[in-house]
Design a protein around this motif. Structure first.
Motif, PDB file in Angstrom:
ATOM      1  N   LYS A 167      15.081  33.640  -1.600  1.00 38.43           N
ATOM      2  CA  LYS A 167      15.954  32.448  -2.285  1.00 38.43           C
ATOM      3  C   LYS A 167      16.446  31.792  -1.688  1.00 38.43           C
ATOM      4  O   LYS A 167      16.592  31.822  -0.287  1.00 38.43           O
ATOM      5  CB  LYS A 167      17.070  32.736  -3.345  1.00 38.43           C
ATOM      6  N   GLU A 168      16.202  30.009  -1.934  1.00 37.86           N
ATOM      7  CA  GLU A 168      16.266  28.621  -0.624  1.00 37.86           C
ATOM      8  C   GLU A 168      17.197  27.853  -1.778  1.00 37.86           C
ATOM      9  O   GLU A 168      17.132  28.482  -2.759  1.00 37.86           O
ATOM     10  CB  GLU A 168      15.107  28.090  -0.494  1.00 37.86           C
ATOM     11  N   ARG A 169      18.560  27.566  -0.963  1.00 42.45           N
ATOM     12  CA  ARG A 169      18.647  25.970  -1.802  1.00 42.45           C
ATOM     13  C   ARG A 169      18.096  25.486  -2.512  1.00 42.45           C
ATOM     14  O   ARG A 169      16.696  24.985  -2.487  1.00 42.45           O
ATOM     15  CB  ARG A 169      19.971  25.118  -0.508  1.00 42.45           C
ATOM     16  N   TRP A 208      19.971  27.488  -7.070  1.00 35.67           N
ATOM     17  CA  TRP A 208      18.285  28.478  -5.816  1.00 35.67           C
ATOM     18  C   TRP A 208      17.168  28.292  -6.566  1.00 35.67           C
ATOM     19  O   TRP A 208      17.270  27.842  -8.070  1.00 35.67           O
ATOM     20  CB  TRP A 208      19.203  29.803  -5.677  1.00 35.67           C
ATOM     21  N   TYR A 229      13.823  30.419  -6.652  1.00 33.71           N
ATOM     22  CA  TYR A 229      12.702  31.958  -6.223  1.00 33.71           C
ATOM     23  C   TYR A 229      11.857  32.484  -6.010  1.00 33.71           C
ATOM     24  O   TYR A 229      10.956  31.810  -6.901  1.00 33.71           O
ATOM     25  CB  TYR A 229      14.125  33.083  -7.385  1.00 33.71           C
TER      26      TYR A 229
END
Length: 119
Positions: free
Chosen positions: A6-8, A37, A39
Motif C-alpha cells: 500500500k502507498e499513501r 491509502w 492498495y
C-alpha cells in the motif's frame, strides 16, 4: 509469487479505476471517503490498484466466480470507451489457473491489509 503493498494516497499519482466508467480513471482525493491509502496487488504480470479495501473485496468476489456475464453491457449511447471496471480486466486473467491464482493473491492481500488495519 504474488506481491501486495500500500502507498499513501497521492492525487497526482494514483487513479481510481473502479468508481468510474471512464477508462482513464479519476484522481483519488484522500479527503474523500476512500481514505489515506491506495492498495496494490501484483499477480500474473498484472498490477491491480484499489482506492479502498471495499474495492479490493469486490475484485476478490469477482475472481471467485468461475463464470461471468457478458463483458459488454448496454451503455445507453455513451461513448464506446466508457466501460465498467470488470469490462476492462484483460481477458487472459479471467479464466482457468490465472483466475485461481489471482483470487488467491487478492484474498491473501485483503486478509493482510485488514489485519494490519486492526492493529
Amino acid at each position: 509469487m504474488s506481491k501486495h503493498w500500500k502507498e499513501r494516497t497521492n492525487s497526482a499519482k494514483h487513479l481510481d479505476f473502479m468508481s468510474t466508467a471512464h477508462v482513464g480513471g479519476l484522481p483519488i482525493d484522500a479527503s474523500e471517503e476512500k481514505g489515506d491509502w491506495v492498495y496494490f496487488v501484483r499477480e500474473c504480470s498484472f498490477t491491480f490498484q484499489f482506492a479502498s479495501l471495499e474495492q479490493l473485496k469486490k475484485m476478490t468476489e469477482y475472481f471467485l466466480a468461475k463464470v461471468h456475464p457478458s463483458t459488454k453491457t448496454y451503455n445507453d449511447g455513451l461513448e464506446h470507451y466508457w466501460q465498467l471496471w470488470y469490462e476492462r480486466i484483460p481477458k487472459g486473467l479471467i479464466g482457468g489457473s490465472k483466475r485461481e491464482r489471482i483470487h488467491k493473491a487478492l484474498t491473501n492481500a485483503l486478509i493482510d491489509f485488514e489485519q494490519k488495519q486492526k492493529g
